[in-house]
Design an enzyme around this catalytic site. Structure first.
Site, PDB file in Angstrom:
ATOM      1  N   LYS A  13       7.883   1.982  -4.228  1.00  0.00           N
ATOM      2  CA  LYS A  13       9.211   1.778  -4.837  1.00  0.00           C
ATOM      3  C   LYS A  13       9.080   1.565  -6.343  1.00  0.00           C
ATOM      4  O   LYS A  13       9.773   2.205  -7.134  1.00  0.00           O
ATOM      5  CB  LYS A  13       9.928   0.555  -4.206  1.00  0.00           C
ATOM      6  CG  LYS A  13      10.126   0.665  -2.700  1.00  0.00           C
ATOM      7  CD  LYS A  13      10.872  -0.540  -2.135  1.00  0.00           C
ATOM      8  CE  LYS A  13      10.141  -1.869  -2.253  1.00  0.00           C
ATOM      9  NZ  LYS A  13       8.890  -1.945  -1.452  1.00  0.00           N
ATOM     10  N   ARG A  86      17.450  -6.721   0.922  1.00  0.00           N
ATOM     11  CA  ARG A  86      16.316  -6.792   1.839  1.00  0.00           C
ATOM     12  C   ARG A  86      16.695  -7.319   3.203  1.00  0.00           C
ATOM     13  O   ARG A  86      15.839  -7.483   4.063  1.00  0.00           O
ATOM     14  CB  ARG A  86      15.277  -7.718   1.244  1.00  0.00           C
ATOM     15  CG  ARG A  86      14.069  -6.997   0.711  1.00  0.00           C
ATOM     16  CD  ARG A  86      13.199  -8.037   0.071  1.00  0.00           C
ATOM     17  NE  ARG A  86      11.821  -7.705   0.104  1.00  0.00           N
ATOM     18  CZ  ARG A  86      11.182  -7.186  -0.930  1.00  0.00           C
ATOM     19  NH1 ARG A  86      11.812  -6.882  -2.027  1.00  0.00           N
ATOM     20  NH2 ARG A  86       9.899  -6.967  -0.831  1.00  0.00           N
ATOM     21  N   ARG A 125      -4.856  -2.741  -4.594  1.00  0.00           N
ATOM     22  CA  ARG A 125      -4.141  -3.117  -5.810  1.00  0.00           C
ATOM     23  C   ARG A 125      -4.517  -4.516  -6.288  1.00  0.00           C
ATOM     24  O   ARG A 125      -4.874  -4.704  -7.439  1.00  0.00           O
ATOM     25  CB  ARG A 125      -2.632  -3.028  -5.564  1.00  0.00           C
ATOM     26  CG  ARG A 125      -1.823  -3.342  -6.813  1.00  0.00           C
ATOM     27  CD  ARG A 125      -0.352  -3.216  -6.585  1.00  0.00           C
ATOM     28  NE  ARG A 125       0.091  -4.122  -5.525  1.00  0.00           N
ATOM     29  CZ  ARG A 125       1.357  -4.275  -5.168  1.00  0.00           C
ATOM     30  NH1 ARG A 125       2.286  -3.572  -5.761  1.00  0.00           N
ATOM     31  NH2 ARG A 125       1.687  -5.125  -4.225  1.00  0.00           N
ATOM     32  N   ARG A 127      -2.530  -7.588  -6.219  1.00  0.00           N
ATOM     33  CA  ARG A 127      -1.543  -8.530  -6.759  1.00  0.00           C
ATOM     34  C   ARG A 127      -1.707  -9.858  -6.010  1.00  0.00           C
ATOM     35  O   ARG A 127      -2.311  -9.878  -4.930  1.00  0.00           O
ATOM     36  CB  ARG A 127      -0.135  -7.943  -6.525  1.00  0.00           C
ATOM     37  CG  ARG A 127       0.932  -8.504  -7.449  1.00  0.00           C
ATOM     38  CD  ARG A 127       2.223  -7.720  -7.362  1.00  0.00           C
ATOM     39  NE  ARG A 127       2.922  -7.940  -6.105  1.00  0.00           N
ATOM     40  CZ  ARG A 127       3.939  -7.199  -5.671  1.00  0.00           C
ATOM     41  NH1 ARG A 127       4.365  -6.188  -6.394  1.00  0.00           N
ATOM     42  NH2 ARG A 127       4.509  -7.463  -4.516  1.00  0.00           N
ATOM     43  N   ARG A 138       4.279  -9.816   5.001  1.00  0.00           N
ATOM     44  CA  ARG A 138       5.300  -9.017   4.299  1.00  0.00           C
ATOM     45  C   ARG A 138       5.736  -7.828   5.153  1.00  0.00           C
ATOM     46  O   ARG A 138       6.911  -7.471   5.187  1.00  0.00           O
ATOM     47  CB  ARG A 138       4.756  -8.546   2.940  1.00  0.00           C
ATOM     48  CG  ARG A 138       4.749  -9.673   1.894  1.00  0.00           C
ATOM     49  CD  ARG A 138       3.806  -9.389   0.743  1.00  0.00           C
ATOM     50  NE  ARG A 138       4.133  -8.173   0.018  1.00  0.00           N
ATOM     51  CZ  ARG A 138       3.260  -7.490  -0.729  1.00  0.00           C
ATOM     52  NH1 ARG A 138       2.016  -7.907  -0.854  1.00  0.00           N
ATOM     53  NH2 ARG A 138       3.646  -6.408  -1.356  1.00  0.00           N
TER      54      ARG A 138
HETATM   55  P1  AP5 Z   1       4.138   0.135  -5.572  1.00  0.00           P
HETATM   56  O1  AP5 Z   1       4.813   1.172  -6.372  1.00  0.00           O
HETATM   57  O2  AP5 Z   1       3.818  -1.152  -6.203  1.00  0.00           O
HETATM   58  O3  AP5 Z   1       4.932  -0.097  -4.182  1.00  0.00           O
HETATM   59  P2  AP5 Z   1       6.155  -1.044  -3.878  1.00  0.00           P
HETATM   60  O4  AP5 Z   1       6.926  -0.372  -2.811  1.00  0.00           O
HETATM   61  O5  AP5 Z   1       6.852  -1.399  -5.141  1.00  0.00           O
HETATM   62  O6  AP5 Z   1       5.345  -2.262  -3.259  1.00  0.00           O
HETATM   63  P3  AP5 Z   1       5.496  -3.820  -3.527  1.00  0.00           P
HETATM   64  O7  AP5 Z   1       4.201  -4.417  -3.094  1.00  0.00           O
HETATM   65  O8  AP5 Z   1       5.988  -4.122  -4.881  1.00  0.00           O
HETATM   66  O9  AP5 Z   1       6.626  -4.116  -2.468  1.00  0.00           O
HETATM   67  P4  AP5 Z   1       7.246  -5.412  -1.991  1.00  0.00           P
HETATM   68  O10 AP5 Z   1       8.542  -4.923  -1.535  1.00  0.00           O
HETATM   69  O11 AP5 Z   1       6.411  -6.134  -1.000  1.00  0.00           O
HETATM   70  O12 AP5 Z   1       7.207  -6.364  -3.284  1.00  0.00           O
HETATM   71  P5  AP5 Z   1       8.328  -6.960  -4.238  1.00  0.00           P
HETATM   72  O13 AP5 Z   1       7.740  -7.151  -5.565  1.00  0.00           O
HETATM   73  O14 AP5 Z   1       9.586  -6.216  -4.098  1.00  0.00           O
HETATM   74  O15 AP5 Z   1       2.796   0.793  -4.981  1.00  0.00           O
HETATM   75  C1  AP5 Z   1       1.880   0.005  -4.255  1.00  0.00           C
HETATM   76  C2  AP5 Z   1       0.441   0.447  -4.600  1.00  0.00           C
HETATM   77  O16 AP5 Z   1       0.258   1.772  -4.113  1.00  0.00           O
HETATM   78  C3  AP5 Z   1       0.155   0.489  -6.106  1.00  0.00           C
HETATM   79  O17 AP5 Z   1      -1.180   0.111  -6.322  1.00  0.00           O
HETATM   80  C4  AP5 Z   1       0.385   1.955  -6.460  1.00  0.00           C
HETATM   81  O18 AP5 Z   1      -0.362   2.348  -7.566  1.00  0.00           O
HETATM   82  C5  AP5 Z   1      -0.056   2.656  -5.188  1.00  0.00           C
HETATM   83  N1  AP5 Z   1       0.659   3.917  -4.934  1.00  0.00           N
HETATM   84  C6  AP5 Z   1       1.986   4.176  -5.175  1.00  0.00           C
HETATM   85  N2  AP5 Z   1       2.275   5.434  -4.812  1.00  0.00           N
HETATM   86  C7  AP5 Z   1       1.136   5.977  -4.308  1.00  0.00           C
HETATM   87  C8  AP5 Z   1       0.791   7.259  -3.768  1.00  0.00           C
HETATM   88  N3  AP5 Z   1       1.700   8.220  -3.650  1.00  0.00           N
HETATM   89  N4  AP5 Z   1      -0.470   7.452  -3.357  1.00  0.00           N
HETATM   90  C9  AP5 Z   1      -1.407   6.469  -3.454  1.00  0.00           C
HETATM   91  N5  AP5 Z   1      -1.160   5.250  -3.973  1.00  0.00           N
HETATM   92  C10 AP5 Z   1       0.101   5.004  -4.397  1.00  0.00           C
HETATM   93  O19 AP5 Z   1       8.558  -8.410  -3.573  1.00  0.00           O
HETATM   94  C11 AP5 Z   1       7.565  -9.407  -3.654  1.00  0.00           C
HETATM   95  C12 AP5 Z   1       8.092 -10.710  -3.104  1.00  0.00           C
HETATM   96  O20 AP5 Z   1       9.218 -11.147  -3.886  1.00  0.00           O
HETATM   97  C13 AP5 Z   1       8.637 -10.657  -1.666  1.00  0.00           C
HETATM   98  O21 AP5 Z   1       7.607 -10.824  -0.713  1.00  0.00           O
HETATM   99  C14 AP5 Z   1       9.620 -11.816  -1.681  1.00  0.00           C
HETATM  100  O22 AP5 Z   1       8.958 -13.060  -1.554  1.00  0.00           O
HETATM  101  C15 AP5 Z   1      10.228 -11.730  -3.073  1.00  0.00           C
HETATM  102  N6  AP5 Z   1      11.430 -10.887  -3.120  1.00  0.00           N
HETATM  103  C16 AP5 Z   1      11.616  -9.729  -3.824  1.00  0.00           C
HETATM  104  N7  AP5 Z   1      12.825  -9.227  -3.621  1.00  0.00           N
HETATM  105  C17 AP5 Z   1      13.450 -10.073  -2.765  1.00  0.00           C
HETATM  106  C18 AP5 Z   1      14.737 -10.080  -2.168  1.00  0.00           C
HETATM  107  N8  AP5 Z   1      15.639  -9.087  -2.382  1.00  0.00           N
HETATM  108  N9  AP5 Z   1      15.050 -11.117  -1.341  1.00  0.00           N
HETATM  109  C19 AP5 Z   1      14.185 -12.108  -1.108  1.00  0.00           C
HETATM  110  N10 AP5 Z   1      12.939 -12.143  -1.623  1.00  0.00           N
HETATM  111  C20 AP5 Z   1      12.567 -11.133  -2.458  1.00  0.00           C
HETATM  112 MG    MG Z   2       7.250  -3.202  -6.146  1.00  0.00          MG
END
Ligand code: AP5
Ligand code: MG
Length: 179
Positions: A13, A86, A125, A127, A138
C-alpha cells in the site's frame, strides 16, 4: 475525491501510494505514517497509540479518525487513503468525515498478495512492528477486522481487485489502468 488503498500488511500500500501520489498529484494519507510521526514527536496521540502499534493491534478508532479528519479538511484535493479505514466502524466514520469535508469516495483498490509473500516481504524490511510475532498478530487483525470491508465496498460497487505480486512498476501499471 477519495481513493482508498486496501490490503493486508505488506501488500505494498505504502509503496504504491507513493508512486501514485507522485504520478497523479494525489495527497497520500497513511494513518500508519501519521501515527509513527506522532510517536516520534511525542504527542499525546503518539503516546496513546504506542502500545497498540507495538502489539500489532488497531489503535482506538477515535484517535485515528481525528488524524484523518484533520487531513481531509485541508481542502479540495484528491486524497489517497492508505491504512484507513481498517474496520467497519472506521468505514462509517470515514463516510461522515467525507460528507462533512464535501468529499466523496470514488474507488477502493484492494491489493491482493498471498500470505507467504507478505511474511517474506515484512521479514525482509525490519520496521519496529515487523517481528515474527507482531506480523502474525497484524495478519490476524487484518483477517478479523479489516477483511469485512471487502464485502462492504464491493456492495457499494466501488471495489477493484489488483493483483499485488510481481514487480513494483508492473503493479503500479495495473493500478494506473483503473483510473
Ligand atoms: P509496503 O509498501 O510497506 O506495504 P504496506 O501495505 O504499506 O505494509 P505495512 O506494513 O505498512 O502495512 P500495515 O497495514 O500493517 O501498516 P500501517 O503502517 O498501515 O511494502 C512492504 C514491504 O514489501 C516493503 O519492504 C516493500 O519494499 C516491499 N514490497 C512492496 N511491493 C513489493 C513487490 N511488488 N515485490 C516485492 N517487495 C515489495 O499500520 C501500522 C500500525 O499502525 C497498525 O498495526 C496499527 O497499530 C496502526 N494503525 C494504522 N492505521 C490504523 C487504523 N486505521 N486504525 C487503527 N490502527 C491503525
Ligand atoms: Mg504501509
Amino acid at each position: 475525491m477519495i481513493t482508498i488503498l486496501l490490503g493486508p500488511p505488506g501488500a505494498g500500500k505504502g509503496t504504491q501510494a507513493k508512486l501514485l501520489a507522485d504520478r497523479l498529484g494525489m495527497e497520500h494519507v497513511s494513518t500508519g505514517d501519521l501515527l509513527r510521526s506522532a510517536r516520534s514527536s511525542g504527542t499525546l496521540i503518539g503516546k496513546q497509540a504506542a502500545d497498540f502499534m507495538d502489539q500489532g493491534l488497531l489503535v482506538p478508532d477515535e484517535l485515528v479518525a481525528g488524524l484523518v479528519a484533520e487531513k481531509l479538511n485541508e481542502g479540495n484535493k484528491h486524497f489517497l487513503l492508505d491504512g484507513f479505514p481498517r474496520n467497519l466502524f472506521q468505514a462509517e466514520q470515514l463516510s461522515e468525515i467525507a460528507t462533512h469535508a464535501g468529499q466523496r469516495i470514488v474507488a477502493v483498490l484492494l491489493i491482493e498478495v498471498p500470505v507467504v509473500e507478505l511474511v517474506k516481504r515484512l521479514a525482509g524490511r525490519g520496521r519496529a512492528d515487523d517481528s515474527e510475532e507482531t506480523v502474525r498478530r497484524r495478519l490476524e487483525v487484518y483477517d478479523n477486522e479489516t477483511q469485512p470491508l471487502i464485502k462492504y465496498f464491493a456492495d457499494l460497487n466501488i471495489l477493484t481487485r489488483i493483483e499485488g505480486t510481481g514487480a513494483v512498476e508492473a503493479i503500479h501499471g495495473r493500478i494506473l489502468d483503473t483510473f
